[in-house]
Design a protein around this motif. Structure first.
Motif, mmCIF file in Angstrom:
data_model
loop_
_atom_site.group_PDB
_atom_site.id
_atom_site.type_symbol
_atom_site.label_atom_id
_atom_site.label_comp_id
_atom_site.label_asym_id
_atom_site.label_seq_id
_atom_site.Cartn_x
_atom_site.Cartn_y
_atom_site.Cartn_z
ATOM 1 N N GLN A 58 -2.668 -22.154 -19.318
ATOM 2 C CA GLN A 58 -3.388 -23.039 -20.228
ATOM 3 C C GLN A 58 -2.530 -24.258 -20.582
ATOM 4 N N ALA A 59 -1.254 -24.031 -20.821
ATOM 5 C CA ALA A 59 -0.348 -25.138 -21.135
ATOM 6 C C ALA A 59 -0.285 -26.132 -19.982
ATOM 7 N N HIS A 60 -0.242 -25.614 -18.777
ATOM 8 C CA HIS A 60 -0.215 -26.478 -17.594
ATOM 9 C C HIS A 60 -1.499 -27.303 -17.502
ATOM 10 N N ALA A 61 -2.638 -26.651 -17.727
ATOM 11 C CA ALA A 61 -3.930 -27.349 -17.647
ATOM 12 C C ALA A 61 -4.045 -28.425 -18.719
ATOM 13 N N ARG A 62 -3.444 -28.192 -19.861
ATOM 14 C CA ARG A 62 -3.514 -29.147 -20.972
ATOM 15 C C ARG A 62 -2.406 -30.198 -20.902
ATOM 16 N N LYS A 63 -1.606 -30.128 -19.853
ATOM 17 C CA LYS A 63 -0.509 -31.092 -19.662
ATOM 18 C C LYS A 63 0.476 -31.085 -20.839
ATOM 19 N N VAL A 64 0.816 -29.882 -21.270
ATOM 20 C CA VAL A 64 1.780 -29.704 -22.354
ATOM 21 C C VAL A 64 3.178 -30.084 -21.878
ATOM 22 N N ASP A 65 3.954 -30.688 -22.762
ATOM 23 C CA ASP A 65 5.337 -31.041 -22.449
ATOM 24 C C ASP A 65 6.321 -29.950 -22.853
ATOM 25 N N LEU A 66 6.005 -29.251 -23.955
ATOM 26 C CA LEU A 66 6.907 -28.232 -24.501
ATOM 27 C C LEU A 66 6.119 -26.993 -24.891
ATOM 28 N N PHE A 67 6.531 -25.857 -24.349
ATOM 29 C CA PHE A 67 5.925 -24.552 -24.640
ATOM 30 C C PHE A 67 6.983 -23.727 -25.366
ATOM 31 N N VAL A 68 6.692 -23.325 -26.615
ATOM 32 C CA VAL A 68 7.673 -22.581 -27.414
ATOM 33 C C VAL A 68 7.093 -21.220 -27.798
ATOM 34 N N LEU A 69 7.740 -20.165 -27.357
ATOM 35 C CA LEU A 69 7.367 -18.809 -27.769
ATOM 36 C C LEU A 69 8.226 -18.416 -28.959
ATOM 37 N N VAL A 70 7.585 -18.085 -30.070
ATOM 38 C CA VAL A 70 8.279 -17.678 -31.296
ATOM 39 C C VAL A 70 7.976 -16.196 -31.510
ATOM 40 N N ILE A 71 9.010 -15.380 -31.551
ATOM 41 C CA ILE A 71 8.823 -13.931 -31.503
ATOM 42 C C ILE A 71 9.837 -13.221 -32.407
ATOM 43 N N ASP A 72 9.465 -12.059 -32.912
ATOM 44 C CA ASP A 72 10.349 -11.283 -33.788
ATOM 45 C C ASP A 72 11.502 -10.649 -33.006
ATOM 46 N N ARG A 73 12.670 -10.700 -33.593
ATOM 47 C CA ARG A 73 13.795 -9.942 -33.048
ATOM 48 C C ARG A 73 13.647 -8.462 -33.383
ATOM 49 N N GLU A 74 13.006 -8.176 -34.511
ATOM 50 C CA GLU A 74 12.879 -6.802 -35.009
ATOM 51 C C GLU A 74 14.269 -6.190 -35.167
ATOM 52 N N GLN A 75 14.476 -4.964 -34.653
ATOM 53 C CA GLN A 75 15.758 -4.271 -34.841
ATOM 54 C C GLN A 75 16.603 -4.255 -33.576
ATOM 55 N N GLN A 76 16.330 -5.155 -32.654
ATOM 56 C CA GLN A 76 17.093 -5.187 -31.408
ATOM 57 C C GLN A 76 18.546 -5.583 -31.676
ATOM 58 N N ALA A 77 19.459 -4.926 -30.972
ATOM 59 C CA ALA A 77 20.886 -5.137 -31.207
ATOM 60 C C ALA A 77 21.391 -6.430 -30.567
ATOM 61 N N ARG A 78 20.785 -6.854 -29.466
ATOM 62 C CA ARG A 78 21.239 -8.074 -28.796
ATOM 63 C C ARG A 78 20.987 -9.282 -29.690
ATOM 64 N N THR A 79 21.824 -10.283 -29.560
ATOM 65 C CA THR A 79 21.701 -11.468 -30.396
ATOM 66 C C THR A 79 20.439 -12.247 -30.045
ATOM 67 N N PRO A 80 19.933 -13.064 -30.978
ATOM 68 C CA PRO A 80 18.762 -13.885 -30.671
ATOM 69 C C PRO A 80 18.967 -14.763 -29.437
ATOM 70 N N GLY A 81 20.167 -15.308 -29.273
ATOM 71 C CA GLY A 81 20.443 -16.149 -28.113
ATOM 72 C C GLY A 81 20.351 -15.389 -26.806
ATOM 73 N N GLU A 82 20.919 -14.191 -26.771
ATOM 74 C CA GLU A 82 20.861 -13.363 -25.565
ATOM 75 C C GLU A 82 19.424 -12.992 -25.235
ATOM 76 N N LEU A 83 18.676 -12.586 -26.250
ATOM 77 C CA LEU A 83 17.280 -12.216 -26.045
ATOM 78 C C LEU A 83 16.464 -13.407 -25.546
ATOM 79 N N ALA A 84 16.698 -14.563 -26.160
ATOM 80 C CA ALA A 84 15.938 -15.759 -25.797
ATOM 81 C C ALA A 84 16.208 -16.169 -24.358
ATOM 82 N N ARG A 85 17.463 -16.117 -23.935
ATOM 83 C CA ARG A 85 17.796 -16.507 -22.553
ATOM 84 C C ARG A 85 17.130 -15.584 -21.541
ATOM 85 N N ALA A 86 17.121 -14.288 -21.819
ATOM 86 C CA ALA A 86 16.505 -13.331 -20.896
ATOM 87 C C ALA A 86 15.001 -13.553 -20.792
ATOM 88 N N LEU A 87 14.355 -13.767 -21.930
ATOM 89 C CA LEU A 87 12.903 -13.955 -21.937
ATOM 90 C C LEU A 87 12.523 -15.310 -21.338
#
Length: 209
Positions: A58-87
């Motif tokens: 949908q983002a591609h069809a709408r010619k979006v420039d920036l797609f941002v996924l905002v998601i809970d870390r919850e109780q995961q032990a990995r840092t937000p940066g590590e989680l974000a890079r993997a996802l």
């Protein structure tokens, strides 16, 4: 710049529609498209990315420039940066376009961002008691480290705290810059979105005027 913000939380989906309207960015006032994705925030990154695939198209069809996924870390032990890079890596592999993809983890939940501006609670005196103990737990710059939902439930007067209804009411009164002073993960989102005060860094909060 055309921006799409995607979140897995229903409270966020509702609140983001007002929170980030007219956000001052380097490219002018932000007017993002807000979308919801159904996924488990602490689930496998491949599963989360797969759930986002229709929104990437949908983002591609709408010619979006920036797609941002905002998601809970919850109780995961990995840092937000590590989680974000993997996802982000998984999302990039599924993207049908060349638009920029970013992932921001709420540390640890949306409630940590809501409680970061205690004045948003003080503006609802009949609903919340903002005690000195609560202030000491949240300020300065400690909102990401508390069990925010428990604190909101404790501060609520009368009926039990409702994540969607009460969350929206707090969000409607939230001062973004005040919240940013007490939540590094929220500052990171402002940085990703290109907020003029957090263009170059988000480690340190901008001082109150």
């Amino acid at each position: 710049m055309k921006t799409m913000i995607v979140t897995e939380g229903m409270g966020e989906f509702s609140a983001f529609k007002t929170l980030f309207t007219s956000l001052p960015t380097k490219n002018g006032a932000l007017a993002p498209r807000i979308a919801h994705v159904t996924c488990q925030p602490d689930g496998a990154v491949k599963g989360i990315a797969k759930a986002c695939e229709p929104l990437l198209r949908q983002a591609h069809a709408r010619k979006v420039d920036l797609f941002v996924l905002v998601i809970d870390r919850e109780q995961q032990a990995r840092t937000p940066g590590e989680l974000a890079r993997a996802l982000k890596s998984q999302l990039d592999s599924l993207s049908p376009g060349l638009f920029r993809i970013e992932v921001v983890y709420k540390d640890r939940t949306f409630e940590n961002w809501l409680i970061a501006d205690l004045d948003a609670l003080r503006k609802q005196r009949a609903r919340y008691e903002v005690s000195d103990a609560l202030v000491r737990q949240v300020e300065p710059d400690k909102a990401d480290m508390v069990k925010a939902l428990d604190l909101l439930k404790k501060a609520a007067r009368g009926k039990q705290y409702d994540k969607i209804d009460d969350g929206q009411k707090i969000a409607n009164r939230l001062d973004l810059m005040a919240a940013a002073r007490h939540s590094r993960s929220f500052r990171h989102l402002l940085h990703i979105l290109g907020h003029v005060d957090y263009l170059h860094q988000c480690r340190t909060a901008v001082a109150a005027p």
